[in-house]
Scaffold this motif. Structure first.
Motif, PDB file in Angstrom:
ATOM      1  N   ILE A 194      -6.684  -4.248  -5.259  1.00  0.00           N
ATOM      2  CA  ILE A 194      -7.591  -3.188  -5.704  1.00  0.00           C
ATOM      3  C   ILE A 194      -7.803  -2.172  -4.582  1.00  0.00           C
ATOM      4  N   ARG A 195      -7.948  -2.649  -3.347  1.00  0.00           N
ATOM      5  CA  ARG A 195      -8.126  -1.718  -2.230  1.00  0.00           C
ATOM      6  C   ARG A 195      -6.899  -0.834  -2.045  1.00  0.00           C
ATOM      7  N   ASP A 196      -5.699  -1.376  -2.241  1.00  0.00           N
ATOM      8  CA  ASP A 196      -4.487  -0.567  -2.133  1.00  0.00           C
ATOM      9  C   ASP A 196      -4.448   0.526  -3.194  1.00  0.00           C
ATOM     10  N   LEU A 210      -8.750   2.535 -10.877  1.00  0.00           N
ATOM     11  CA  LEU A 210      -8.464   1.302 -11.607  1.00  0.00           C
ATOM     12  C   LEU A 210      -9.214   1.331 -12.938  1.00  0.00           C
ATOM     13  N   ASP A 211      -8.452   1.318 -14.026  1.00  0.00           N
ATOM     14  CA  ASP A 211      -9.052   1.368 -15.357  1.00  0.00           C
ATOM     15  C   ASP A 211      -9.257  -0.013 -15.964  1.00  0.00           C
ATOM     16  N   ASP A 212      -8.373  -0.954 -15.621  1.00  0.00           N
ATOM     17  CA  ASP A 212      -8.481  -2.275 -16.229  1.00  0.00           C
ATOM     18  C   ASP A 212      -7.665  -3.262 -15.411  1.00  0.00           C
ATOM     19  N   LEU A 213      -8.073  -4.524 -15.450  1.00  0.00           N
ATOM     20  CA  LEU A 213      -7.315  -5.633 -14.884  1.00  0.00           C
ATOM     21  C   LEU A 213      -7.121  -6.639 -16.003  1.00  0.00           C
ATOM     22  N   VAL A 214      -5.885  -6.798 -16.429  1.00  0.00           N
ATOM     23  CA  VAL A 214      -5.559  -7.660 -17.561  1.00  0.00           C
ATOM     24  C   VAL A 214      -5.005  -8.981 -17.039  1.00  0.00           C
ATOM     25  N   GLU A 215      -5.573 -10.094 -17.500  1.00  0.00           N
ATOM     26  CA  GLU A 215      -5.110 -11.433 -17.148  1.00  0.00           C
ATOM     27  C   GLU A 215      -4.680 -12.122 -18.446  1.00  0.00           C
ATOM     28  N   PRO A 216      -3.418 -11.984 -18.836  1.00  0.00           N
ATOM     29  CA  PRO A 216      -2.979 -12.514 -20.133  1.00  0.00           C
ATOM     30  C   PRO A 216      -3.173 -14.029 -20.230  1.00  0.00           C
ATOM     31  N   PHE A 267      -2.450  -4.541 -13.497  1.00  0.00           N
ATOM     32  CA  PHE A 267      -3.373  -3.502 -13.047  1.00  0.00           C
ATOM     33  C   PHE A 267      -3.055  -2.208 -13.793  1.00  0.00           C
ATOM     34  N   ARG A 268      -4.045  -1.693 -14.481  1.00  0.00           N
ATOM     35  CA  ARG A 268      -3.883  -0.443 -15.235  1.00  0.00           C
ATOM     36  C   ARG A 268      -4.672   0.647 -14.505  1.00  0.00           C
ATOM     37  N   THR A 269      -3.958   1.645 -14.005  1.00  0.00           N
ATOM     38  CA  THR A 269      -4.581   2.671 -13.165  1.00  0.00           C
ATOM     39  C   THR A 269      -4.141   4.064 -13.629  1.00  0.00           C
ATOM     40  N   HIS A 270      -4.804   5.065 -13.085  1.00  0.00           N
ATOM     41  CA  HIS A 270      -4.329   6.436 -13.314  1.00  0.00           C
ATOM     42  C   HIS A 270      -4.639   7.311 -12.099  1.00  0.00           C
ATOM     43  N   ARG A 271      -3.891   8.380 -11.978  1.00  0.00           N
ATOM     44  CA  ARG A 271      -4.160   9.394 -10.949  1.00  0.00           C
ATOM     45  C   ARG A 271      -5.117  10.428 -11.531  1.00  0.00           C
ATOM     46  N   PRO A 272      -6.262  10.617 -10.895  1.00  0.00           N
ATOM     47  CA  PRO A 272      -7.225  11.606 -11.441  1.00  0.00           C
ATOM     48  C   PRO A 272      -6.727  13.028 -11.317  1.00  0.00           C
ATOM     49  N   GLU A 300       0.831  -1.209   0.000  1.00  0.00           N
ATOM     50  CA  GLU A 300       0.000   0.000   0.000  1.00  0.00           C
ATOM     51  C   GLU A 300       0.865   1.259   0.000  1.00  0.00           C
ATOM     52  N   ARG A 301       2.041   1.184   0.594  1.00  0.00           N
ATOM     53  CA  ARG A 301       2.954   2.330   0.580  1.00  0.00           C
ATOM     54  C   ARG A 301       3.505   2.568  -0.822  1.00  0.00           C
ATOM     55  N   VAL A 302       3.743   1.489  -1.558  1.00  0.00           N
ATOM     56  CA  VAL A 302       4.195   1.644  -2.942  1.00  0.00           C
ATOM     57  C   VAL A 302       3.138   2.383  -3.747  1.00  0.00           C
TER      58      VAL A 302
END
Length: 271
Positions: free
Chosen positions: A223-225, A233-239, A266-271, A152-154
């Motif tokens: 996801i909670r972190d 969270l924009d997307d969760l990719v499971e190749p 995990f594909r995320t962004h800072r709003p 969570e710190r990361v």
């Protein structure tokens, strides 16, 4: 001499491991294992390439980071930094960070031999040595996140150094893999432990000191972190394992890949 021999590893235990102990173990492990790891997997990850996972998903095809040309990009847990060099070749201003001095030594040597040099920074992912809002993009392909006691710190640190709208994409071993042994064969298809048991996997020496540590979090934990850090969270990719890919990489194999995912991105962004 293997990393296990060099570090005096004699057994495996399951016990709590705090941040400082985990960081010491990871630094020592990757310093000791850097040459062997690259001898075994250097061809798989390439010198100037961005391979997200053992399934062979490449950033050149997936474009999970979007257009990086002109962007300032941080790679967290870069290892020998092939991803950062690929980003640089794609037009990004890339910075590569890792805890291991020996991995960064190999990164520097590969920068010289390939002619694609990127700034290298030695630091842990839980305390990024950068000012707020420094980067447009941050990424990590199996670097740092599975090996830290407080992921969570990361997430908070990455969110801090990203500019508004900045993307953070990271790949980890799929959490469901925790239930199985690290065996690419049929024995690795049998559930061995609870998915919900978050007690770290710890290799130790005769004195009980950790020589290697890996931490587990469920999909929900991850996801909670992300959300708690103020990220979206924009997307969760499971190749999926590609047909015809015969590579065996640790616990990853065509056999296991045909039954369940080995990687979560995990594909995320800072709003």
């Amino acid at each position: 001499m293997s990393a296990e021999q060099f570090l005096g590893t004699t057994g495996v235990v399951r016990r709590p491991v705090d941040g400082p102990e985990s960081e010491r173990a990871s630094r020592a492990w990757w310093d000791a294992d850097a040459a062997d790891y690259l001898a075994e997997h250097g061809r798989d990850i390439g010198d100037v390439d961005f391979v997200w996972c053992p399934e062979g998903l490449r950033e050149a095809d997936a474009r999970l980071l979007g257009d990086v040309a002109g962007a300032r990009v941080l790679e967290v847990g870069c290892g020998s930094a092939p991803c950062a060099r690929w980003l640089s070749a794609a037009g990004a201003s890339a910075v590569a960070l890792d805890l291991s001095g020996q991995m960064l030594r190999h990164a520097a040597e590969l920068g010289e031999s390939t002619g694609v040099r990127v700034p290298l920074v030695q630091a842990g992912a839980e305390r990024l040595p950068f000012a707020d809002a420094t980067f447009d993009v941050a990424c990590s392909a199996f670097g740092a996140v599975p090996f830290v006691a407080e992921p969570e710190r990361v997430m908070r640190e990455v969110a801090r150094v990203l500019r508004p709208g900045g993307r953070w994409v990271f790949a980890v071993n799929h959490p469901m893999r925790w239930m199985f042994s690290d065996d690419p064969g049929p024995d690795g298809l049998v559930v061995q432990q609870s998915y919900f048991d978050r007690t770290p996997y710890v290799e130790v020496d005769d004195a009980g000191r950790a020589t290697y540590v890996e931490h587990h979090r469920t999909l929900g934990d991850r996801i909670r972190d992300v959300v708690a850090a103020g990220l979206v969270l924009d997307d969760l990719v499971e190749p999926e394992w590609p047909e015809g890919r015969e590579l065996v990489w640790g616990q990853w194999s065509p056999l296991r890949g045909g039954y369940f995912p080995g990687t979560a991105i995990f594909r995320t962004h800072r709003p």
